[in-house]
Write a protein that holds these residues in place. Structure first.
Motif, PDB file in Angstrom:
ATOM      1  N   MET A  50     -12.014  -4.267  13.776  1.00  0.00           N
ATOM      2  CA  MET A  50     -11.266  -3.225  13.079  1.00  0.00           C
ATOM      3  C   MET A  50     -11.705  -3.100  11.619  1.00  0.00           C
ATOM      4  SD  MET A  50      -9.596  -2.071  15.526  1.00  0.00           S
ATOM      5  CE  MET A  50      -8.903  -0.787  14.505  1.00  0.00           C
ATOM      6  N   ALA A  51     -12.036  -4.215  10.981  1.00  0.00           N
ATOM      7  CA  ALA A  51     -12.526  -4.144   9.607  1.00  0.00           C
ATOM      8  C   ALA A  51     -13.862  -3.427   9.528  1.00  0.00           C
ATOM      9  CB  ALA A  51     -12.651  -5.558   9.032  1.00  0.00           C
ATOM     10  N   ARG A  52     -14.711  -3.630  10.522  1.00  0.00           N
ATOM     11  CA  ARG A  52     -15.995  -2.939  10.536  1.00  0.00           C
ATOM     12  C   ARG A  52     -15.805  -1.442  10.754  1.00  0.00           C
ATOM     13  NH1 ARG A  52     -20.249  -5.490  14.541  1.00  0.00           N
ATOM     14  NH2 ARG A  52     -19.686  -7.255  13.173  1.00  0.00           N
ATOM     15  N   ILE A  53     -14.840  -1.072  11.584  1.00  0.00           N
ATOM     16  CA  ILE A  53     -14.596   0.351  11.843  1.00  0.00           C
ATOM     17  C   ILE A  53     -13.993   1.034  10.614  1.00  0.00           C
ATOM     18  CG2 ILE A  53     -13.237   1.973  13.224  1.00  0.00           C
ATOM     19  CD1 ILE A  53     -13.500   0.046  15.570  1.00  0.00           C
ATOM     20  N   LEU A  54     -12.944   0.421  10.052  1.00  0.00           N
ATOM     21  CA  LEU A  54     -12.279   1.039   8.907  1.00  0.00           C
ATOM     22  C   LEU A  54     -13.129   0.983   7.643  1.00  0.00           C
ATOM     23  CD1 LEU A  54      -8.638  -0.298   9.416  1.00  0.00           C
ATOM     24  CD2 LEU A  54      -9.480   2.010   9.817  1.00  0.00           C
ATOM     25  N   CYS A 107       5.029   0.191   2.582  1.00  0.00           N
ATOM     26  CA  CYS A 107       5.024  -0.566   1.316  1.00  0.00           C
ATOM     27  C   CYS A 107       5.028  -2.069   1.577  1.00  0.00           C
ATOM     28  CB  CYS A 107       6.238  -0.157   0.479  1.00  0.00           C
ATOM     29  SG  CYS A 107       6.345  -0.983  -1.125  1.00  0.00           S
ATOM     30  N   ILE A 108       5.832  -2.535   2.513  1.00  0.00           N
ATOM     31  CA  ILE A 108       5.933  -3.972   2.786  1.00  0.00           C
ATOM     32  C   ILE A 108       4.611  -4.529   3.325  1.00  0.00           C
ATOM     33  CG2 ILE A 108       7.031  -5.694   4.269  1.00  0.00           C
ATOM     34  CD1 ILE A 108       9.603  -4.045   4.052  1.00  0.00           C
ATOM     35  N   PHE A 109       4.052  -3.876   4.343  1.00  0.00           N
ATOM     36  CA  PHE A 109       2.841  -4.401   4.975  1.00  0.00           C
ATOM     37  C   PHE A 109       1.617  -4.238   4.074  1.00  0.00           C
ATOM     38  CE2 PHE A 109       5.479  -3.915   8.771  1.00  0.00           C
ATOM     39  CZ  PHE A 109       5.200  -5.096   9.430  1.00  0.00           C
ATOM     40  N   THR A 110       1.489  -3.083   3.423  1.00  0.00           N
ATOM     41  CA  THR A 110       0.317  -2.865   2.575  1.00  0.00           C
ATOM     42  C   THR A 110       0.352  -3.759   1.345  1.00  0.00           C
ATOM     43  OG1 THR A 110       0.373  -0.551   3.287  1.00  0.00           O
ATOM     44  CG2 THR A 110      -1.083  -1.097   1.477  1.00  0.00           C
ATOM     45  N   ALA A 111       1.529  -3.907   0.733  1.00  0.00           N
ATOM     46  CA  ALA A 111       1.634  -4.778  -0.432  1.00  0.00           C
ATOM     47  C   ALA A 111       1.348  -6.235  -0.056  1.00  0.00           C
ATOM     48  CB  ALA A 111       3.027  -4.649  -1.056  1.00  0.00           C
ATOM     49  N   SER A 112       1.803  -6.663   1.122  1.00  0.00           N
ATOM     50  CA  SER A 112       1.501  -8.030   1.570  1.00  0.00           C
ATOM     51  C   SER A 112       0.004  -8.221   1.760  1.00  0.00           C
ATOM     52  CB  SER A 112       2.239  -8.323   2.875  1.00  0.00           C
ATOM     53  OG  SER A 112       3.632  -8.183   2.707  1.00  0.00           O
ATOM     54  N   VAL A 218      -5.699   3.606   5.165  1.00  0.00           N
ATOM     55  CA  VAL A 218      -7.147   3.609   5.367  1.00  0.00           C
ATOM     56  C   VAL A 218      -7.873   3.201   4.088  1.00  0.00           C
ATOM     57  CG1 VAL A 218      -9.125   5.098   5.864  1.00  0.00           C
ATOM     58  CG2 VAL A 218      -7.085   5.258   7.264  1.00  0.00           C
ATOM     59  N   GLU A 219      -7.388   3.692   2.949  1.00  0.00           N
ATOM     60  CA  GLU A 219      -8.027   3.330   1.676  1.00  0.00           C
ATOM     61  C   GLU A 219      -7.905   1.836   1.385  1.00  0.00           C
ATOM     62  OE1 GLU A 219      -9.779   4.848  -0.540  1.00  0.00           O
ATOM     63  OE2 GLU A 219      -9.711   6.917   0.130  1.00  0.00           O
ATOM     64  N   GLU A 220      -6.726   1.283   1.599  1.00  0.00           N
ATOM     65  CA  GLU A 220      -6.514  -0.127   1.263  1.00  0.00           C
ATOM     66  C   GLU A 220      -7.161  -1.063   2.281  1.00  0.00           C
ATOM     67  OE1 GLU A 220      -5.297  -1.128  -1.493  1.00  0.00           O
ATOM     68  OE2 GLU A 220      -4.503   0.766  -2.254  1.00  0.00           O
ATOM     69  N   LEU A 221      -7.137  -0.693   3.564  1.00  0.00           N
ATOM     70  CA  LEU A 221      -7.685  -1.579   4.588  1.00  0.00           C
ATOM     71  C   LEU A 221      -9.203  -1.528   4.663  1.00  0.00           C
ATOM     72  CD1 LEU A 221      -5.180  -0.948   7.541  1.00  0.00           C
ATOM     73  CD2 LEU A 221      -5.137  -2.770   5.836  1.00  0.00           C
ATOM     74  N   SER A 222      -9.805  -0.473   4.130  1.00  0.00           N
ATOM     75  CA  SER A 222     -11.260  -0.346   4.215  1.00  0.00           C
ATOM     76  C   SER A 222     -11.990  -1.409   3.397  1.00  0.00           C
ATOM     77  CB  SER A 222     -11.689   1.049   3.736  1.00  0.00           C
ATOM     78  OG  SER A 222     -11.315   1.251   2.386  1.00  0.00           O
ATOM     79  N   VAL A 223     -11.285  -2.095   2.509  1.00  0.00           N
ATOM     80  CA  VAL A 223     -11.920  -3.120   1.667  1.00  0.00           C
ATOM     81  C   VAL A 223     -12.111  -4.430   2.428  1.00  0.00           C
ATOM     82  CG1 VAL A 223     -11.751  -4.256  -0.582  1.00  0.00           C
ATOM     83  CG2 VAL A 223     -10.730  -2.026  -0.254  1.00  0.00           C
ATOM     84  N   PHE A 224     -11.387  -4.607   3.520  1.00  0.00           N
ATOM     85  CA  PHE A 224     -11.433  -5.891   4.217  1.00  0.00           C
ATOM     86  C   PHE A 224     -12.797  -6.147   4.840  1.00  0.00           C
ATOM     87  CE2 PHE A 224     -10.056  -8.800   7.743  1.00  0.00           C
ATOM     88  CZ  PHE A 224      -9.643  -9.824   6.917  1.00  0.00           C
ATOM     89  N   PHE A 244      -3.843 -11.767  10.114  1.00  0.00           N
ATOM     90  CA  PHE A 244      -2.678 -11.314  10.880  1.00  0.00           C
ATOM     91  C   PHE A 244      -1.989 -10.137  10.188  1.00  0.00           C
ATOM     92  CE2 PHE A 244       1.858 -11.711  12.100  1.00  0.00           C
ATOM     93  CZ  PHE A 244       1.717 -11.493  13.453  1.00  0.00           C
ATOM     94  N   VAL A 245      -1.856 -10.194   8.858  1.00  0.00           N
ATOM     95  CA  VAL A 245      -1.254  -9.080   8.121  1.00  0.00           C
ATOM     96  C   VAL A 245      -2.144  -7.845   8.210  1.00  0.00           C
ATOM     97  CG1 VAL A 245      -0.528  -8.312   5.830  1.00  0.00           C
ATOM     98  CG2 VAL A 245       0.022 -10.615   6.594  1.00  0.00           C
ATOM     99  N   PHE A 246      -3.452  -8.037   8.156  1.00  0.00           N
ATOM    100  CA  PHE A 246      -4.377  -6.913   8.330  1.00  0.00           C
ATOM    101  C   PHE A 246      -4.196  -6.263   9.696  1.00  0.00           C
ATOM    102  CE2 PHE A 246      -8.478  -5.518  10.080  1.00  0.00           C
ATOM    103  CZ  PHE A 246      -8.789  -4.489   9.199  1.00  0.00           C
ATOM    104  N   LEU A 247      -4.043  -7.083  10.733  1.00  0.00           N
ATOM    105  CA  LEU A 247      -3.836  -6.547  12.069  1.00  0.00           C
ATOM    106  C   LEU A 247      -2.515  -5.784  12.173  1.00  0.00           C
ATOM    107  CD1 LEU A 247      -5.037  -6.414  14.912  1.00  0.00           C
ATOM    108  CD2 LEU A 247      -3.827  -8.517  15.454  1.00  0.00           C
ATOM    109  N   LEU A 248      -1.475  -6.279  11.519  1.00  0.00           N
ATOM    110  CA  LEU A 248      -0.197  -5.569  11.495  1.00  0.00           C
ATOM    111  C   LEU A 248      -0.333  -4.211  10.801  1.00  0.00           C
ATOM    112  CD1 LEU A 248       2.382  -8.403  10.700  1.00  0.00           C
ATOM    113  CD2 LEU A 248       1.955  -7.298  12.900  1.00  0.00           C
ATOM    114  N   CYS A 249      -1.119  -4.155   9.742  1.00  0.00           N
ATOM    115  CA  CYS A 249      -1.349  -2.877   9.056  1.00  0.00           C
ATOM    116  C   CYS A 249      -2.104  -1.891   9.941  1.00  0.00           C
ATOM    117  CB  CYS A 249      -2.124  -3.119   7.765  1.00  0.00           C
ATOM    118  SG  CYS A 249      -1.196  -3.981   6.481  1.00  0.00           S
ATOM    119  N   VAL A 250      -3.044  -2.396  10.723  1.00  0.00           N
ATOM    120  CA  VAL A 250      -3.768  -1.524  11.655  1.00  0.00           C
ATOM    121  C   VAL A 250      -2.821  -0.984  12.724  1.00  0.00           C
ATOM    122  CG1 VAL A 250      -5.605  -1.449  13.381  1.00  0.00           C
ATOM    123  CG2 VAL A 250      -5.962  -2.658  11.233  1.00  0.00           C
TER     124      VAL A 250
END
Length: 319
Positions: A50-54, A107-112, A218-224, A244-250
């Motif tokens: 998912m990190a490679r895709i995003l 806000c909760i998931f992205t901030a985490s 998408v903007e915040e997760l694309s950095v992973f 795990f938090v990244f997966l929850l955000c996806v």
């Protein structure tokens, strides 16, 4: 002799029971460790994929175009969906539990995720707070848009109270529709609470916040993805909590896209939904494509990954 023999036999049985407990614990620990390794391997594989895709250039450059096409042509799906579907019910669990609290979940998931990523990449509290301020600015933008749209809707709309028609021949012959009594002092919220009719122009706040949250995620997760490439040694690889938090955000991003499609397909309201999507796009454009591209400072938090993947001038001075 009998007491000694009994004591020795009791000690022998105690030793046997302890040995059995140790063996049973070892037998239970081994499958548990194997299961944890299996789950960790699956988590690493899924998050890397998912990190490679995003993080790909195709998604980062064209996701807003795909989202715009969904908002524009999504109401066409209303010709194919069934009105008896479970998603055609406005009291569905997803609508009641997630749609009205979209920004809270985001806000909760992205901030985490931003917090854990900033601390794992650079152990700097000031840098972490600077990146978290992006989420706060988006929340401030959403609050301002919500307040402004509410004021505009109250100013442009009117409230009507349905009244039963009179029981004389003239009224029944003149019109078969119920009479409407105008209430000029009512707002939209108070009008709907009183079970009256509200007529006026409105912008879909649900579509606005869904589009804004999708673009934000998408903007915040694309950095992973670049962070994983940068942390090639196993010792520097992100830990299981961050993955795990990244997966929850996806999963949350997938849920928001699903809810957006359900709204457009089952409850099409043209052009209020398209106006809401346009405002969400303009908010993302002004922040992530405009303000955040300036030089990072306390007045500008910078883009996602700024200072985490590259060394800025402030970091060089600190070093």
């Amino acid at each position: 002799m009998d007491l000694r023999s009994e004591n020795s036999s009791n000690g022998w049985t105690a030793d046997i029971s302890l040995e059995k407990l140790h063996k049973m614990a070892a037998e239970l620990i081994l499958p548990g460790r194997f299961l944890l390794r299996l789950l960790n391997g699956a988590l690493v594989f899924v998050t890397n994929l998912m990190a490679r895709i995003l993080g790909s250039n195709v998604v980062r450059r064209h996701f807003h175009l795909v989202l715009s096409a969904v908002v524009l042509f999504g109401p066409v799906l209303s010709f194919w969906v069934s009105k008896y579907s479970i998603f055609a019910n406005s009291n569905h669990y997803l609508y009641r539990k997630f749609l009205k609290s979209t920004w809270g979940w985001t806000c909760i998931f992205t901030a985490s995720f931003v917090f854990l990523l900033s601390l794992s990449a650079r152990h700097s509290l000031s840098l972490c707070l600077r990146h978290l301020s992006r989420i706060g600015l988006v929340g401030l933008l959403w609050w301002g848009c919500k307040r402004l749209l509410t004021l505009l809707e109250d100013a442009a709309g009117t409230c009507y109270e349905p009244m039963a028609p009179a029981q004389d021949a003239q009224s029944s012959a003149s019109s078969g529709q119920p009479l409407l009594l105008l209430h000029e002092d009512q707002t939209k919220a108070s009008c709907l609470r009183a079970n009256m009719l509200w007529r006026g122009y409105e912008v879909s706040q649900d579509v606005l916040i869904l589009c804004l949250c999708c673009l934000l995620l998408v903007e915040e997760l694309s950095v992973f993805g670049p962070c994983l490439v940068r942390a090639k040694p196993p010792k520097r690889s992100p830990g299981a909590p961050l993955r795990f938090v990244f997966l929850l955000c996806v999963v949350l991003l997938t849920l928001w896209i699903l809810l957006l499609l359900c709204l457009l397909a089952h409850f099409p309201t043209f052009p209020s939904q398209q106006l809401g999507g346009a405002l969400g796009y303009l908010g993302w454009r002004g922040l992530y494509q405009g303000w955040y591209r300036l030089k990072p400072s306390w007045g500008c938090p910078g883009l996602p990954g700024e200072g985490l993947l590259t060394t800025t001038d402030d970091d060089k001075q600190a070093q």
